[in-house]
Write a protein that holds these residues in place. Structure first.
Motif, PDB file in Angstrom:
ATOM      1  N   ARG E  51     -14.281 -20.919   9.438  1.00 49.80           N
ATOM      2  CA  ARG E  51     -12.865 -20.479   8.872  1.00 49.80           C
ATOM      3  C   ARG E  51     -12.345 -21.704   8.086  1.00 49.80           C
ATOM      4  O   ARG E  51     -12.762 -22.647   8.116  1.00 49.80           O
ATOM      5  N   PRO E  52     -11.531 -21.203   6.940  1.00 49.87           N
ATOM      6  CA  PRO E  52     -10.851 -22.288   6.057  1.00 49.87           C
ATOM      7  C   PRO E  52      -9.894 -23.040   6.955  1.00 49.87           C
ATOM      8  O   PRO E  52      -9.472 -22.606   8.139  1.00 49.87           O
ATOM      9  N   GLY E  53      -9.373 -24.052   6.283  1.00 52.25           N
ATOM     10  CA  GLY E  53      -8.139 -24.795   6.774  1.00 52.25           C
ATOM     11  C   GLY E  53      -8.502 -25.935   7.628  1.00 52.25           C
ATOM     12  O   GLY E  53      -7.523 -26.525   8.069  1.00 52.25           O
ATOM     13  N   LEU E  54      -9.756 -26.048   8.044  1.00 54.37           N
ATOM     14  CA  LEU E  54      -9.958 -27.449   8.678  1.00 54.37           C
ATOM     15  C   LEU E  54     -11.575 -27.812   8.462  1.00 54.37           C
ATOM     16  O   LEU E  54     -12.283 -26.981   8.561  1.00 54.37           O
ATOM     17  N   PRO E  55     -11.670 -29.092   7.532  1.00 52.59           N
ATOM     18  CA  PRO E  55     -12.954 -29.300   7.197  1.00 52.59           C
ATOM     19  C   PRO E  55     -13.946 -29.732   8.395  1.00 52.59           C
ATOM     20  O   PRO E  55     -13.484 -29.987   9.434  1.00 52.59           O
ATOM     21  N   LEU E  56     -15.253 -29.572   7.872  1.00 54.00           N
ATOM     22  CA  LEU E  56     -16.335 -29.594   9.153  1.00 54.00           C
ATOM     23  C   LEU E  56     -16.133 -30.918   9.819  1.00 54.00           C
ATOM     24  O   LEU E  56     -16.381 -31.394  10.900  1.00 54.00           O
ATOM     25  N   ARG E  57     -15.744 -32.185   8.936  1.00 52.29           N
ATOM     26  CA  ARG E  57     -15.733 -33.490   9.440  1.00 52.29           C
ATOM     27  C   ARG E  57     -14.543 -33.532  10.320  1.00 52.29           C
ATOM     28  O   ARG E  57     -14.663 -34.167  11.720  1.00 52.29           O
ATOM     29  N   ASP E  58     -13.529 -32.800  10.242  1.00 47.75           N
ATOM     30  CA  ASP E  58     -12.333 -32.550  11.043  1.00 47.75           C
ATOM     31  C   ASP E  58     -12.621 -31.914  12.509  1.00 47.75           C
ATOM     32  O   ASP E  58     -12.303 -32.328  13.366  1.00 47.75           O
ATOM     33  N   ARG E  59     -13.474 -30.853  12.212  1.00 47.03           N
ATOM     34  CA  ARG E  59     -13.980 -30.007  13.503  1.00 47.03           C
ATOM     35  C   ARG E  59     -14.670 -31.052  14.325  1.00 47.03           C
ATOM     36  O   ARG E  59     -14.620 -30.786  15.452  1.00 47.03           O
ATOM     37  N   GLN E  60     -15.672 -31.749  13.728  1.00 46.31           N
ATOM     38  CA  GLN E  60     -16.508 -32.506  14.710  1.00 46.31           C
ATOM     39  C   GLN E  60     -15.702 -33.732  15.412  1.00 46.31           C
ATOM     40  O   GLN E  60     -15.908 -33.873  16.619  1.00 46.31           O
TER      41      GLN E  60
END
Lengths: 132, 132, 132, 132, 132, 132
Positions: E51-60
């Protein structure tokens, strides 16, 4: 008190209650997170454990209740069951603490904690634990 | 010991440590799960709390550590902070127990438990709690 | 019912649903906390499991949901996935139970429980589990 | 199956087992996280609940075990105790499920869940619950 | 999007962030719960992670906070500490994340997670971690 | 650094990220556990939050992941969803964080946290949250 003095304070307390086991945990953090090691020593053992108003034996009763209920803290239970013995709790009392905790956190967590106690007591030649 | 004797045993203990608060919990179970009420009284308070080998003050230290760490047990903390006072723990000691538990279960759960203590102490006119 | 009768009752139930695995857990408590072993047998299996109103297959569904959600209960999951098979749940149903639980406790706990099931099923020669 | 078809599938299931209570939860997400609402419906109820291999009554047994053990899920317990009644579990069975769960997650979480059941049963005029 | 397309989407994301470690987990589910493997890939990595709206670094960062706090998720922490490195978090940042989490979930869970990081960093030849 | 300097450091940070909400929590501890208030400020916000190596926005991502996963931390989530907004996370990003966490801790905890966000956003006139 300086950062170093808080650490020294904590190290004295850590050695007193956890003996070599606590020191080993701190040592094993040296190459990955020395700051976490510092905080465990300076904050947990230096700032909190050294406070007046609650004897070390009482603190270990609270600690055993909390670690048993949390679950997944077997390494910390191993350290703190040793600590509990070091500050004067008897094997019988520790076993009773873990039985008591079953009321609040259920049988599985009480069983897991009791098998950690069995490992610690075996290493310290305290088995079998006889009825009080 | 019969089922009724175990229950009577537990009721005596429940009243001794929890006073009316414990009785109210059991009463409120009467129309939904009288058997859960029976088990809390006969098993937890009758079979476990009455065992020798760990004084009631020690049992409350373990209980407070476990309930704080579990989280979401505010109703039970309310009963057992009252119980802790009833078996001889001082307000200062209880507050120190909850601060100590923050090391093991983090600040949010320690804060939640401390605000339950504030409610209980207010009802018993024990505020403010002064430093030990 | 006496303490011994409650224990005998529980032992019959324990053997029926957990087979040797349950007995082994009790045996391994003998030198550390025979009272915890007694309570698991007499209270959990004797007083609770033997109650009417909920068949054993239903009880295992509840147990698997609870143990998966708790986390850190892999030893108990091993015992109770065996028990689930013993009371008539199929491997397909057990796998579906653990998938279903992911909705409520997230993927990591569902994965951990599923890998315990894989170990149990391998020991009982029940792999691969085919789609229902 | 398209995203919309998965959602429609889930909505049918949600209405079937949760009735209006489930729809209300989804509606209340509309202005904050419609995507979370979509995922609860399309994934949890559409993809998982509709799978063959485990009847809805069984799924609710697992759900009640998991939610009781997790703690702090009183709003979801309210929805799913209603759902349990809707798919055919009796009040007596639900009460027995919550008593059974005490073995695994302790008395406080079993008590909290039982008081949610009391609220639901009162709203549906199902009190008192009589022994099976 | 079809079920297969959602799976393909997820597989691309899984390989991008977890590399071989994620694929191994899915493979090891093949003979026990291929559907759980499908859901982890198609739903978690396909529907949510993409999903857009949260970069992968933030998700981790969110994932590490959640897994550390849950406890008992050491296998998943191992996968996701690798993933965190793969999406651009530095060893120093990861170590700081785990120290930060101690405030919220206590020292034992922070220590357990840090020792998983030590294992992962050792395998990737990233020790010692030096101060930022 | 002295105890007072650590406290002043923490207070500056607390005000910067939590605004009045953080101060209110500390104030409400004054008559029950001023030391817990001191430790939250001096240790959590003074010693940990002020460390270099992880920006405040990253710290809030970790915090939201941890608090959502823990469960039962609604009061702390309220403070830290406000804090997340204060350090630059958008409502859309916060909502996405809570959706993402559902993968790891399940739907109920994600729902509970999302409803706390709804309350905070309503108070700050940030509803409805539109898709990114």
């Amino acid at each position: 008190m300086t950062r170093d003095e808080r650490f020294e304070n904590g190290l004295t307390m850590l050695r007193r209650i956890d003996g070599e086991a606590g020191q080993k945990v701190i040592d094993s953090l040296a190459d990955i997170s020395p700051e976490l090691g510092h905080q465990v020593v300076a904050w947990a053992f230096g700032d909190i454990y050294t406070r007046p108003g609650l004897p070390l034996r009482d603190r270990q009763l609270v600690t055993l209740g909390a670690l048993t209920a949390l679950g997944g803290c077997e390494p910390q239970l191993e350290v703190h069951i040793n600590a509990a013995l070091n500050v004067g709790l008897t094997p019988q009392e520790i076993v009773e603490v873990l039985l008591h905790s079953a009321v609040y956190c259920g049988m599985p967590r009480a069983l897991n904690a009791t098998f950690v106690a069995k490992k610690v007591f075996a290493e310290r030649d305290l088995l079998p634990v006889t009825a009080p």
